[in-house]
Design an enzyme around this catalytic site. Sequence first.
Site, PDB file in Angstrom:
ATOM      1  N   THR A 182       4.040   0.644  -2.978  1.00  0.00           N
ATOM      2  CA  THR A 182       3.758   0.347  -4.388  1.00  0.00           C
ATOM      3  C   THR A 182       4.860   0.913  -5.275  1.00  0.00           C
ATOM      4  O   THR A 182       5.218   0.313  -6.288  1.00  0.00           O
ATOM      5  CB  THR A 182       2.386   0.891  -4.833  1.00  0.00           C
ATOM      6  OG1 THR A 182       2.359   2.317  -4.697  1.00  0.00           O
ATOM      7  CG2 THR A 182       1.249   0.267  -4.032  1.00  0.00           C
ATOM      8  N   ILE A 233       0.846  -1.189   0.000  1.00  0.00           N
ATOM      9  CA  ILE A 233       0.000   0.000   0.000  1.00  0.00           C
ATOM     10  C   ILE A 233       0.883   1.241   0.000  1.00  0.00           C
ATOM     11  O   ILE A 233       2.011   1.214   0.486  1.00  0.00           O
ATOM     12  CB  ILE A 233      -0.952  -0.001   1.235  1.00  0.00           C
ATOM     13  CG1 ILE A 233      -1.946   1.164   1.190  1.00  0.00           C
ATOM     14  CG2 ILE A 233      -0.181  -0.045   2.541  1.00  0.00           C
ATOM     15  CD1 ILE A 233      -3.050   1.095   2.253  1.00  0.00           C
ATOM     16  N   CYS A 234       0.366   2.325  -0.570  1.00  0.00           N
ATOM     17  CA  CYS A 234       1.006   3.633  -0.506  1.00  0.00           C
ATOM     18  C   CYS A 234       2.409   3.579  -1.110  1.00  0.00           C
ATOM     19  O   CYS A 234       2.604   3.064  -2.200  1.00  0.00           O
ATOM     20  CB  CYS A 234       0.989   4.108   0.948  1.00  0.00           C
ATOM     21  SG  CYS A 234       1.498   5.812   1.224  1.00  0.00           S
ATOM     22  N   GLY A 235       3.399   4.112  -0.421  1.00  0.00           N
ATOM     23  CA  GLY A 235       4.753   4.190  -0.946  1.00  0.00           C
ATOM     24  C   GLY A 235       5.367   2.851  -1.284  1.00  0.00           C
ATOM     25  O   GLY A 235       6.274   2.765  -2.123  1.00  0.00           O
TER      26      GLY A 235
END
Length: 197
Positions: free
Chosen positions: A106, A102-104
């Site tokens: 990715t 999730i988020c960074g």
Amino acid sequence: MTSTTVHLAVYDTFADWETGHITAHLTQNGFTVRTVGPTTEPVTTMGGLRIQPDLALDELDPADSRMLILAGAHLWDTGDDLAPFAAKARAFLDAAVPVAAICGATAGIAREGLLDDRAHTSAVPFYLDATGYKGGEHYRDADAVTDGDLITAGPTEPVAFAREVFARLGVYEGEKLDAWYRLFRDSDASAYEILSS
């Protein structure tokens, strides 16, 4: 250990709110969550919490896990400190063990090439474009995306992220999974009765 153990990656600036639903509900449903850090030295989350990892990343074997979960962190965007976690995600996927990012995180797995040929999502397309990855055609404008053994989600979607993890691990299914999502996304009180039955 592989039947119920899930590994949560932890590192300095770890976005602690992004995995709270996951860890709480996995633990309540018979899973063991073990934290894995760069080493076993304590790390400090974005929220200022200190976490003592259960094991170091180089000790983590995909054969001992049901899933590797990678949350966001400032460090994903400020250098290569977390690149070993993306490399470990590759090892997990190569071993057919699921990875959730999730988020960074990715962006980290995009740099590793893991999104080049899989459907995925993130914050916005240009965030991943900045990594130089080659998977833009597979980007989906969605809360969370599951493609085989890989789950991705944007930074504002910890509930959708949890839903995909629960579905992949069989924690909640069908009507109960839908009820869990409605309860925690929409505060739909009618979902509680279904979930608790």
